[in-house]
Scaffold this active site. Structure first.
Site, PDB file in Angstrom:
ATOM      1  N   GLY A 133      59.950  37.473  42.293  1.00 36.58           N
ATOM      2  CA  GLY A 133      59.283  37.643  41.437  1.00 36.58           C
ATOM      3  C   GLY A 133      59.105  38.623  40.018  1.00 36.58           C
TER       4      GLY A 133
ATOM      5  CB  CYS B 227      64.318  45.999  39.496  1.00 35.27           C
ATOM      6  SG  CYS B 227      62.547  45.888  38.433  1.00 35.27           S
ATOM      7  CG  LEU B 228      64.439  39.598  37.377  1.00 35.84           C
ATOM      8  CD1 LEU B 228      63.264  39.106  37.262  1.00 35.84           C
ATOM      9  CD2 LEU B 228      65.829  39.650  37.168  1.00 35.84           C
TER      10      LEU B 228
ATOM     11  CD  GLN C   4      59.226  43.106  36.535  1.00 32.59           C
ATOM     12  OE1 GLN C   4      59.183  41.976  37.361  1.00 32.59           O
ATOM     13  NE2 GLN C   4      61.105  43.269  36.533  1.00 32.59           N
TER      14      GLN C   4
ATOM     15  CG  HIS D 122      57.633  45.918  38.334  1.00 29.70           C
ATOM     16  ND1 HIS D 122      58.238  46.608  38.037  1.00 29.70           N
ATOM     17  CD2 HIS D 122      57.413  45.011  39.832  1.00 29.70           C
ATOM     18  CE1 HIS D 122      59.390  46.803  38.150  1.00 29.70           C
ATOM     19  NE2 HIS D 122      59.209  45.404  38.996  1.00 29.70           N
TER      20      HIS D 122
ATOM     21  CG  HIS E 259      60.302  45.189  43.835  1.00 32.47           C
ATOM     22  ND1 HIS E 259      61.362  45.679  43.639  1.00 32.47           N
ATOM     23  CD2 HIS E 259      59.605  44.490  42.077  1.00 32.47           C
ATOM     24  CE1 HIS E 259      61.616  46.070  42.171  1.00 32.47           C
ATOM     25  NE2 HIS E 259      60.908  45.063  41.486  1.00 32.47           N
ATOM     26  CD  GLU E 260      57.835  41.454  41.632  1.00 34.24           C
ATOM     27  OE1 GLU E 260      57.356  41.625  40.755  1.00 34.24           O
ATOM     28  OE2 GLU E 260      58.820  40.874  41.448  1.00 34.24           O
TER      29      GLU E 260
END
Length: 176
Positions: free
Chosen positions: A55, A103-104, A60, A149, A145-146
């Site tokens: 995702g 996480c990226l 991000q 963010h 998670h998204e």
């Protein structure tokens, strides 16, 4: 494993890392549904695939809009691919599962993170039409998670106690 690709093209954008203020800022609603939004979604998919993510939230890649893309499997092995603009996490319930999460924007680190086994997100698509996305297992984790963010949070914010202390030590060590 075959590299995932986005069929409509797009450009890879640099992923922002923990410490960048855009990750700690609540995102603004998407108000304009046009070709530039479609290009942004294409860029987000290409970036997510390039980074091997499940995702990716718009902030991000430095864009402060309430928008995320996803491509991940649920607990039954079904693959879910899509995007949601202006998402609201309307349900996060069921058993709380503690599993490894990454996480990226916090590359190279994974921590045992508690998330609910079921999640429902409501928002709109690229045309402004209502969408409802429901997930279980890993997909539910991705949705939670998204959405976090877009509210200016990263996954380490849901950690507590020893897990949070270990995560903060690991992040500090990487930053030195």
């Amino acid at each position: 494993m075959k590299k995932r690709r986005h069929s409509r093209g797009g450009n890879v954008r640099p992923v922002r890392f923990l410490g960048d203020p855009v990750l700690r800022t609540e995102c603004d609603p998407v108000r304009t549904f046009d070709a530039s939004l479609e290009r942004l979604v294409d860029d987000m998919f290409v970036t997510m695939y390039e980074e091997d993510g499940a995702g990716l939230a718009a902030n991000q890649i430095g864009v402060g809009l309430r928008l995320f893309v996803y491509d991940c499997e649920d607990d039954r092995g079904r693959r879910h691919i899509g995007h949601v603009a202006n998402p609201t996490l309307v349900a996060a319930d069921g058993e709380q599962l503690v599993e490894s999460e990454g996480c990226l924007s916090v590359p190279g680190l994974r921590f045992e993170t508690p998330r609910h086994a079921h999640a429902v997100v409501e928002g709109v698509d690229l045309k402004g039409k209502p969408v409802r996305v429901e997930g279980t297992g890993y997909f539910a984790r991705c949705l939670q998670h998204e959405c976090g963010h877009l509210d200016g949070r990263v996954y380490i914010d849901v950690l507590s106690g020893d897990a949070r202390r270990a995560a903060m030590r690991a992040i500090r060590a990487l930053q030195q």
